[in-house]
Design a protein around this motif. Structure first.
Motif, mmCIF file in Angstrom:
data_model
loop_
_atom_site.group_PDB
_atom_site.id
_atom_site.type_symbol
_atom_site.label_atom_id
_atom_site.label_comp_id
_atom_site.label_asym_id
_atom_site.label_seq_id
_atom_site.Cartn_x
_atom_site.Cartn_y
_atom_site.Cartn_z
ATOM 1 N N TYR A 67 0.865 -1.148 -0.063
ATOM 2 C CA TYR A 67 -0.116 0.100 0.025
ATOM 3 C C TYR A 67 0.882 1.129 0.107
ATOM 4 C CZ TYR A 67 -4.005 -3.035 1.285
ATOM 5 O OH TYR A 67 -4.835 -3.844 1.345
ATOM 6 N N GLN A 95 -15.656 7.034 -2.486
ATOM 7 C CA GLN A 95 -15.783 6.316 -3.810
ATOM 8 C C GLN A 95 -16.528 5.175 -3.679
ATOM 9 O OE1 GLN A 95 -11.571 6.048 -4.358
ATOM 10 N NE2 GLN A 95 -11.270 8.325 -4.995
ATOM 11 N N GLY A 96 -16.269 4.399 -2.621
ATOM 12 C CA GLY A 96 -17.154 3.168 -2.290
ATOM 13 C C GLY A 96 -18.664 3.457 -2.400
ATOM 14 N N THR A 123 -7.352 9.782 3.652
ATOM 15 C CA THR A 123 -7.417 8.716 2.363
ATOM 16 C C THR A 123 -8.545 7.760 2.496
ATOM 17 O OG1 THR A 123 -5.093 9.244 2.231
ATOM 18 C CG2 THR A 123 -5.961 7.204 1.229
ATOM 19 N N PHE A 139 -2.143 5.374 2.750
ATOM 20 C CA PHE A 139 -3.331 4.444 2.487
ATOM 21 C C PHE A 139 -4.124 4.384 3.900
ATOM 22 C CE2 PHE A 139 -5.614 0.533 2.558
ATOM 23 C CZ PHE A 139 -5.932 0.540 0.940
ATOM 24 N N SER A 175 -16.106 -6.669 -5.988
ATOM 25 C CA SER A 175 -15.915 -5.670 -7.049
ATOM 26 C C SER A 175 -16.037 -6.074 -8.524
ATOM 27 C CB SER A 175 -14.175 -5.399 -6.800
ATOM 28 O OG SER A 175 -13.580 -6.386 -7.064
ATOM 29 N N GLU A 188 -11.889 9.413 1.691
ATOM 30 C CA GLU A 188 -11.969 9.332 0.268
ATOM 31 C C GLU A 188 -12.251 7.957 -0.324
ATOM 32 O OE1 GLU A 188 -8.986 10.192 -3.381
ATOM 33 O OE2 GLU A 188 -8.791 11.447 -1.760
ATOM 34 N N ARG A 189 -11.615 6.820 -0.014
ATOM 35 C CA ARG A 189 -12.152 5.779 -0.240
ATOM 36 C C ARG A 189 -13.480 5.436 -0.020
ATOM 37 N NH1 ARG A 189 -7.110 4.131 1.583
ATOM 38 N NH2 ARG A 189 -7.941 2.712 2.903
#
Length: 195
Positions: free
Chosen positions: A46, A62-63, A55, A50, A93, A58-59
């Motif tokens: 990573y 997005q998820g 961060t 990470f 995914s 942000e993930r």
């Protein structure tokens, strides 16, 4: 709900499963930090930031977008009596529609929660949602390192069948690792039913 819109929360006898949300940032950071050493053997390398809260947030954002769009489904889960402390996650995914109707499964479980059947319980709920009328996938695929006995046992207990071996499949823990490929087919799909 339109096709592809999964439930944002799932409940089992012991677990609460929740879709990504920025509100989970602190809980996800805590889960990842508690388990960094435990997951190191199974995770890819990573970037340095990470696990930084911004961060992670942000993930999660997005998820949340991917979940709403039906392109990926992640559920973070906790024990029902302790909803603030995450003990695992399940991720589907690369959701493919059209002639494939498939997703790639990944999951992780807190080191302190191992051996209690929690991952099987979480996966049963998520699979039921993915194979149900709203999402209606035909196939779920998972790749597991041959030496990961616990993960292989979970998949086999859930009815996943081994389909083959992918050599040098993923770069994990410092080198390219072989993975066994498993798949579970949705029994509700008729053989001749078009997507």
């Amino acid at each position: 709900m339109s096709k592809g819109m999964a439930a944002f929360a799932l409940h089992t006898e012991r677990l609460l499963l929740r879709a990504p949300s920025v509100a989970l940032t602190a809980a996800v950071c805590d889960y990842q930090q508690r388990n960094t050493a435990h997951f190191a053997r199974w995770d890819p390398p990573y970037p340095a930031d990470f696990f930084a809260p911004e961060t992670v947030a942000e993930r999660l954002a997005q998820g949340e977008q991917a979940f709403a769009a039906g392109s990926a489904y992640r559920y973070w889960f906790s024990l029902r009596e302790d909803p603030a402390r995450l003990v695992g996650q399940v991720h589907l995914s690369q959701v493919a529609r059209g002639a494939f109707q498939n997703a790639i499964l990944g999951y992780s479980l807190d080191e302190q929660a191992q051996g209690q059947g929690l991952m099987q319980e979480a996966l049963r709920a998520v699979i039921a949602e993915m194979f149900g009328a709203q999402v209606r996938l035909h196939r779920i695929q998972a790749a597991v390192r041959p030496e990961n006995q616990r993960s292989r046992a979970v998949l086999q207990a859930l009815g996943f069948a081994q389909e083959g071996l992918s050599r040098r499949y993923l770069f994990i823990d410092g080198q390219w690792r072989d993975h066994e490929v498993y798949a579970l087919l949705n029994p509700a799909w008729a053989q001749d039913l078009a997507p």
